[in-house]
Design a protein around this motif. Sequence first.
Motif, mmCIF file in Angstrom:
data_model
loop_
_atom_site.group_PDB
_atom_site.id
_atom_site.type_symbol
_atom_site.label_atom_id
_atom_site.label_comp_id
_atom_site.label_asym_id
_atom_site.label_seq_id
_atom_site.Cartn_x
_atom_site.Cartn_y
_atom_site.Cartn_z
ATOM 1 N N SER A 27 -79.613 -12.203 40.623
ATOM 2 C CA SER A 27 -78.827 -13.339 39.658
ATOM 3 C C SER A 27 -78.167 -12.744 39.582
ATOM 4 N N PRO A 28 -76.764 -13.615 38.694
ATOM 5 C CA PRO A 28 -75.866 -13.601 37.881
ATOM 6 C C PRO A 28 -75.638 -12.161 37.581
ATOM 7 N N GLN A 29 -74.771 -11.543 37.271
ATOM 8 C CA GLN A 29 -74.389 -10.061 36.395
ATOM 9 C C GLN A 29 -74.717 -10.476 34.990
ATOM 10 N N PRO A 30 -75.283 -9.747 33.409
ATOM 11 C CA PRO A 30 -76.248 -10.225 32.301
ATOM 12 C C PRO A 30 -74.417 -10.176 31.536
ATOM 13 N N ILE A 55 -68.518 -7.280 28.205
ATOM 14 C CA ILE A 55 -69.849 -6.543 28.419
ATOM 15 C C ILE A 55 -70.248 -7.534 30.266
ATOM 16 N N ARG A 56 -69.752 -7.093 31.533
ATOM 17 C CA ARG A 56 -70.176 -8.002 32.282
ATOM 18 C C ARG A 56 -71.277 -7.007 33.541
ATOM 19 N N GLY A 57 -72.712 -6.914 33.530
ATOM 20 C CA GLY A 57 -73.584 -6.324 34.547
ATOM 21 C C GLY A 57 -73.822 -4.441 33.307
ATOM 22 N N ASP A 58 -73.287 -3.245 34.489
ATOM 23 C CA ASP A 58 -73.635 -2.142 33.495
ATOM 24 C C ASP A 58 -71.915 -1.509 32.431
ATOM 25 N N ARG A 59 -70.658 -2.557 33.130
ATOM 26 C CA ARG A 59 -69.406 -2.243 32.889
ATOM 27 C C ARG A 59 -68.898 -3.294 31.707
ATOM 28 N N ALA A 402 -70.436 1.042 30.582
ATOM 29 C CA ALA A 402 -70.709 -0.075 29.204
ATOM 30 C C ALA A 402 -71.848 0.790 27.828
ATOM 31 N N ASP A 403 -71.786 1.770 27.644
ATOM 32 C CA ASP A 403 -72.312 2.924 27.051
ATOM 33 C C ASP A 403 -71.755 3.215 25.586
ATOM 34 N N ARG A 422 -78.386 4.272 15.723
ATOM 35 C CA ARG A 422 -78.999 2.380 15.343
ATOM 36 C C ARG A 422 -78.724 2.031 16.205
ATOM 37 N N LEU A 423 -78.481 2.205 17.429
ATOM 38 C CA LEU A 423 -78.182 1.634 18.995
ATOM 39 C C LEU A 423 -78.465 2.902 19.612
ATOM 40 N N VAL A 424 -78.152 2.569 20.395
ATOM 41 C CA VAL A 424 -77.950 3.680 22.132
ATOM 42 C C VAL A 424 -78.160 2.768 23.163
ATOM 43 N N MET A 425 -76.663 2.111 24.285
ATOM 44 C CA MET A 425 -76.226 1.723 24.772
ATOM 45 C C MET A 425 -76.608 2.202 25.870
ATOM 46 N N LYS A 426 -77.108 2.115 26.990
ATOM 47 C CA LYS A 426 -76.477 3.206 28.362
ATOM 48 C C LYS A 426 -76.288 1.793 29.891
ATOM 49 N N GLY A 427 -75.087 1.235 30.055
ATOM 50 C CA GLY A 427 -75.370 0.453 31.225
ATOM 51 C C GLY A 427 -75.428 -0.796 30.903
ATOM 52 N N GLY A 428 -75.034 -1.223 29.636
ATOM 53 C CA GLY A 428 -75.189 -2.617 29.287
ATOM 54 C C GLY A 428 -76.425 -2.907 28.600
ATOM 55 N N ARG A 429 -77.498 -2.106 28.810
ATOM 56 C CA ARG A 429 -78.710 -1.977 28.275
ATOM 57 C C ARG A 429 -78.949 -1.270 27.219
ATOM 58 N N ILE A 430 -79.890 -1.844 26.350
ATOM 59 C CA ILE A 430 -80.067 -1.477 25.203
ATOM 60 C C ILE A 430 -81.417 0.037 25.432
ATOM 61 N N GLU A 431 -81.173 0.845 25.389
ATOM 62 C CA GLU A 431 -82.627 2.221 25.565
ATOM 63 C C GLU A 431 -83.002 2.981 24.123
ATOM 64 N N ALA A 432 -82.236 2.517 22.700
ATOM 65 C CA ALA A 432 -83.198 2.941 21.485
ATOM 66 C C ALA A 432 -82.547 2.215 20.832
ATOM 67 N N GLY A 433 -83.185 1.928 19.660
ATOM 68 C CA GLY A 433 -82.955 1.196 18.888
ATOM 69 C C GLY A 433 -82.723 -0.724 18.653
ATOM 70 N N GLU A 434 -82.073 -1.191 17.591
ATOM 71 C CA GLU A 434 -82.637 -2.768 17.330
ATOM 72 C C GLU A 434 -81.236 -3.524 17.531
ATOM 73 N N ALA A 435 -81.028 -4.383 18.055
ATOM 74 C CA ALA A 435 -79.940 -4.938 18.167
ATOM 75 C C ALA A 435 -79.386 -5.606 17.293
ATOM 76 N N SER A 436 -80.453 -5.545 16.171
ATOM 77 C CA SER A 436 -79.725 -6.574 14.549
ATOM 78 C C SER A 436 -79.712 -5.466 13.828
ATOM 79 N N ALA A 437 -79.459 -3.602 14.183
ATOM 80 C CA ALA A 437 -79.499 -2.125 12.786
ATOM 81 C C ALA A 437 -78.448 -2.561 12.511
ATOM 82 N N CYS A 438 -77.064 -3.420 13.278
ATOM 83 C CA CYS A 438 -75.753 -3.046 12.478
ATOM 84 C C CYS A 438 -75.550 -4.319 12.008
ATOM 85 N N ALA A 439 -76.137 -5.611 11.744
ATOM 86 C CA ALA A 439 -75.517 -6.645 11.260
ATOM 87 C C ALA A 439 -75.149 -6.760 10.268
#
Length: 440
Positions: A27-30, A55-59, A402-403, A422-439
Amino acid sequence: MSRLTLAAAASALLAACLPTAAAAQRSPQPVTVVRVGNLFDSEAGRMVGARDILIRGDRVAEVGQALAAPDGATVIDLSGCSVLPGLIDAHTHLLLEQRDGEGLSDVAARDQAAQGDVYRVLSGARRGRQYLEAGFTTVRDLGNSGGYLDLMLERGINDGLVPGPRIYGSGPGLAPAGGQMEPMPVDPHHLVGAEYRIVVSPDDARAAVRDAVARGADVIKMYPEATPQRTRMSVAEMAAVVSEARRHGIPVAAHATSDAAIREAVEAGVTSIEHGYQISDGTLRLMAEKGVWLVPTDPSLEMALEFSSTWPQQPPREELERHLQAGRDRLMRAHRLGVRIALGSDLYFPYGPGRGAGARATLDGYVEAGLTPAQALQAATWEAGRMLGDDALGALRANAWADLLAVEGDPTQGLAPLRSPRLVMKGGRIEAGEASACAG
């Protein structure tokens, strides 16, 4: 062509084609674009205003202003928040918990016999999740982890079996006779050897480093001294550890509390001094000259109050403040003399709010000592990343992991926003919080 030769040729052709076929099916990198309201530049130690992070993939691929989102990219709006690199706790013990009144031999007996490795790793995974949810996307785990259980947990997290921070593990610490356990006339169950790698000569020290590297260690933990034991590693043994670790390109962390042991470790060329309680200005100057980091592991007032809350008679706040002052003075002496500081909580006692909250509270203690909030944040990002030797850590720039951590408010004006990520991202992936938490 014989049937055997034909089969061998077909196998070789298939082997050559498989990687290409597999690559075509991957699969292509997100791709993600994060719109940031105010970005913390960890190298400069200041907020730099609105930025976009591609961010491309985890970087991280690019950081800039008004970046266009590529077709198909996910856009995360954090324009209402400040964003920092994921935090780093550079001195943890995920596989250890020492209860009030227990000696380390009691803990080892419980961990090794009564509960066992599986229970211990599960407990470590839970503590790792606590760090991640508090915004600590990376930890350096320094021993007291049985037979390389920290590296097994690291592998499980890397493989996606359990959520947790990125672990840079050491495996068993290299120690003089007795390890850190209280003197025991007999050790019929080999508790010491199951928790520490006892070093008996310079050649043995080199062999111990090679064994740790072969098992996957990211850092070497060394005990120039091992209080409450009176035993100490020789200068030649320490030099052997450091030289062998350098040959393999990995850092050395030295547990040292007395000025004599600290100085010997610094002269041997270690990467960092852990604790450094009784350190002189002369030794601090030598650390600054050699570029050796200090990892102060002193609790904040909040932590001291929490630890003492279950005592039969809780000491007055003023008494706790006096007790903490020596550590605060040591940290600021180091800072004024130009020693690089990296955050380390060394939390291995039960702590009600959780390990991640304890790491955050340790950062508060650095500010209580006299660092500015921005300087404390650098200790938990830029400085810790440089100490670990991974240029992709502790910063948000091209090629970095991408942390990231999103908080409300400006954390360089006070660390209170870190209490509610409000949000924690590790390696390009959201691990805690919501993507809309800081709109915005």
